[in-house]
Design an enzyme around this catalytic site. Sequence first.
Site, short mmCIF file in Angstrom:
data_model
loop_
_atom_site.label_atom_id
_atom_site.label_comp_id
_atom_site.label_asym_id
_atom_site.label_seq_id
_atom_site.Cartn_x
_atom_site.Cartn_y
_atom_site.Cartn_z
N LYS A 7 0.76 -1.38 0.02
CA LYS A 7 0.15 0.07 0.07
C LYS A 7 0.84 1.20 0.18
CE LYS A 7 -3.97 -0.40 2.17
NZ LYS A 7 -5.28 -0.53 3.04
N GLU B 173 -17.58 7.40 2.08
CA GLU B 173 -17.07 6.74 0.99
C GLU B 173 -17.91 7.49 -0.26
OE1 GLU B 173 -16.13 2.73 1.12
OE2 GLU B 173 -15.02 3.02 3.30
N CYS C 81 -18.61 0.23 7.91
CA CYS C 81 -18.80 1.23 9.38
C CYS C 81 -20.30 0.58 9.96
CB CYS C 81 -18.70 2.73 8.80
SG CYS C 81 -17.11 3.21 8.41
N LYS D 67 -20.54 -2.70 11.78
CA LYS D 67 -19.59 -3.25 12.92
C LYS D 67 -19.90 -1.96 13.99
CE LYS D 67 -15.96 -0.50 11.69
NZ LYS D 67 -15.38 0.76 12.64
N LYS E 205 -22.01 -0.01 -1.61
CA LYS E 205 -22.96 1.24 -2.05
C LYS E 205 -22.19 1.90 -3.40
CE LYS E 205 -20.40 5.09 0.43
NZ LYS E 205 -20.96 6.18 1.29
N1 LIG Z 1 -14.01 4.10 5.63
C1 LIG Z 1 -14.81 5.11 6.00
O1 LIG Z 1 -15.72 5.73 5.25
C2 LIG Z 1 -14.80 5.51 7.45
C3 LIG Z 1 -15.47 6.72 7.63
C4 LIG Z 1 -15.43 7.17 9.19
C5 LIG Z 1 -14.56 6.62 10.05
N2 LIG Z 1 -14.03 5.30 9.69
C6 LIG Z 1 -13.15 4.75 10.72
O2 LIG Z 1 -11.71 4.98 10.24
C7 LIG Z 1 -11.13 3.67 10.65
C8 LIG Z 1 -10.31 3.28 9.41
O3 LIG Z 1 -11.27 2.61 8.62
P1 LIG Z 1 -10.92 2.46 7.03
O4 LIG Z 1 -11.96 2.37 6.08
O5 LIG Z 1 -9.81 3.30 6.39
O6 LIG Z 1 -9.96 0.96 7.14
P2 LIG Z 1 -8.97 0.41 6.30
O7 LIG Z 1 -8.80 -1.05 6.64
O8 LIG Z 1 -9.15 0.69 5.00
O9 LIG Z 1 -7.50 1.09 6.70
C9 LIG Z 1 -6.66 0.68 7.85
C10 LIG Z 1 -5.24 0.97 7.60
O10 LIG Z 1 -4.60 0.66 8.65
C11 LIG Z 1 -3.31 -0.02 8.37
N3 LIG Z 1 -2.80 -0.70 9.75
C12 LIG Z 1 -3.30 -1.74 10.30
N4 LIG Z 1 -2.53 -1.83 11.44
C13 LIG Z 1 -1.54 -0.89 11.63
C14 LIG Z 1 -0.70 -0.31 12.37
N5 LIG Z 1 -0.47 -1.05 13.44
N6 LIG Z 1 0.23 0.63 12.02
C15 LIG Z 1 -0.25 1.30 10.89
N7 LIG Z 1 -0.83 1.21 10.08
C16 LIG Z 1 -1.77 0.01 10.38
C17 LIG Z 1 -3.99 -1.06 7.49
O11 LIG Z 1 -2.70 -1.73 6.83
C18 LIG Z 1 -4.88 0.02 6.56
O12 LIG Z 1 -4.08 0.41 5.33
C19 LIG Z 1 -11.99 2.71 11.23
O13 LIG Z 1 -11.84 2.83 12.80
C20 LIG Z 1 -13.45 3.26 10.53
O14 LIG Z 1 -14.66 2.85 11.69
C21 LIG Z 1 -14.09 4.90 8.30
#
Ligand SMILES: NC(=O)c1ccc[n+]([C@@H]2O[C@H](COP(=O)([O-])OP(=O)(O)OC[C@H]3O[C@@H](n4cnc5c(N)ncnc54)[C@H](O)[C@@H]3O)[C@@H](O)[C@H]2O)c1
Length: 438
Positions: free
Chosen positions: A37, A155, A263, A266, A326
């Site tokens: 990534k 998203e 989101c 969960k 979606k």
């Molecule tokens: N996707 C959304 O639309 C959205 C919106 C609001 C809030 N959130 C919240 O944001 C958070 C992230 O969601 P996401 O959709 O981006 O998840 P995601 O799985 O796409 O991204 C998580 C990233 O963290 C990395 N990661 C894992 N362990 C790590 C570590 N120890 N150190 C550094 N990087 C590490 C992973 O490799 C991955 O790239 C979640 O808590 C989610 O609920 C997401």
Amino acid sequence: MPLRLSVIGTGYLGATHAACMAELGFEVIGVDVDESKVAILSSGRVPFYEPGLDEVLARNIQAGRLRFTTSFADAGAFADVHFICVGTPQQAGAQRADMSQVLGSIDALAPHLADDALVVGKSTVPVGTAASLADRLSSAGAGAEVAWNPEFLREGFAVEDTLRPDRLVVGVRSQRAEDLLREVYAPLLDIGTPFLVTDFATAELVKVAANSFLATKISFINAMAEVCEAAGADVTQLAQAIGYDPRIGNRFLAAGLGFGGGCLPKDIRAFMARAGELGAEEALTFLREVDQVNLRRRAHTVDLARKALDGSFAGRQVAVLGAAFKPNSDDVRDSPALDVAVAIQNAGARVVVHDPKALDNAARVYPNLDYQPEAMAALAGADLVLHATEWAHYRELDPVAVAAVARGRHVIDARNTLDPAAWRAAGWTYRALGRPNA
Ligand SMILES: NC(=O)c1ccc[n+]([C@@H]2O[C@H](COP(=O)([O-])OP(=O)(O)OC[C@H]3O[C@@H](n4cnc5c(N)ncnc54)[C@H](O)[C@@H]3O)[C@@H](O)[C@H]2O)c1
């Protein structure tokens, strides 16, 4: 000296946040444990589909304001403010959040933090997390302070939502933390973005409360759809009619296959689990029903398809339009469309899935479904067409042209966005969720 920022975890949220903070003029370093990534992002490409993000990312890398690394030491040495954006998925075999990414990232960052650094959580977490991370950092000998700044981006609209958010919420324990966050978000405050300062617990709860409300609104209209089906009424008209009342509003009131993604499902489950740990379980028992209504729509859609095919999927071919949870996203986490596709395949049909953006992700999760990158090729030979994700493209399909390649004439509109009159006029049996089925 302008503040320098790090973003820890560069998935959907983190990559967007890093690119948009650079767009606001900050120097930003993104950190992830996933080397591939980091390599893709470093080359100026986005490893997922998010409209408009590629340009923002590439522009800021080129301008020298944005870079990506796997080194926590680099991030610690570089940045004044560190945003934690790692994942908090549902724990396997449980309802609660899996906090291993959050704890792993904090433990990896702690030894490299300057004493005056600010660590700002953006991930969605159980209430109490910020306070426990503050303790964890001080036990690790780090002088850094913690703040919580939940993220509300959607998203499909992530860039717009980050650069022009509805509101900013910051949970802080000191004036200094508030001042630093005001400095980071100064360009957004200048355009009038509401800025709410709270304690840790309130900031954490705002996010899960917002998602619970949205999930409840969707399940409310889907519960009305169940009643409409039983009574022979039309839920789309009902939604339109109640939505004119500004206290209700018509947004997020579209009956259909329900919510999915990384989101809402969960988050409501983790919220229930956390409320239980706090002794407030009863307050959220309604969310169990919200979850159930949502999951029932998936099972009901499978039933509707089976009925249309005279009670059996054996030897039949079903075209599923949509794989992403979606439209305008390639995210297939807990996708209702794929859930339904797999259930129909398990019941004996050959299922061919189309999606404009999400087929690679879908194939990684469910390698045994058939995937077609061209919609008309997916529809060829189908006994039944199932509209499962409301990409705009599907509304523009010509039912006459689809009839020319399909074998059967059954369409199920599980998103209530196709034009029933046009499909019926082209000879199709049109069925939808929550509407009278002719
Ligand atoms: N996707 C959304 O639309 C959205 C919106 C609001 C809030 N959130 C919240 O944001 C958070 C992230 O969601 P996401 O959709 O981006 O998840 P995601 O799985 O796409 O991204 C998580 C990233 O963290 C990395 N990661 C894992 N362990 C790590 C570590 N120890 N150190 C550094 N990087 C590490 C992973 O490799 C991955 O790239 C979640 O808590 C989610 O609920 C997401």
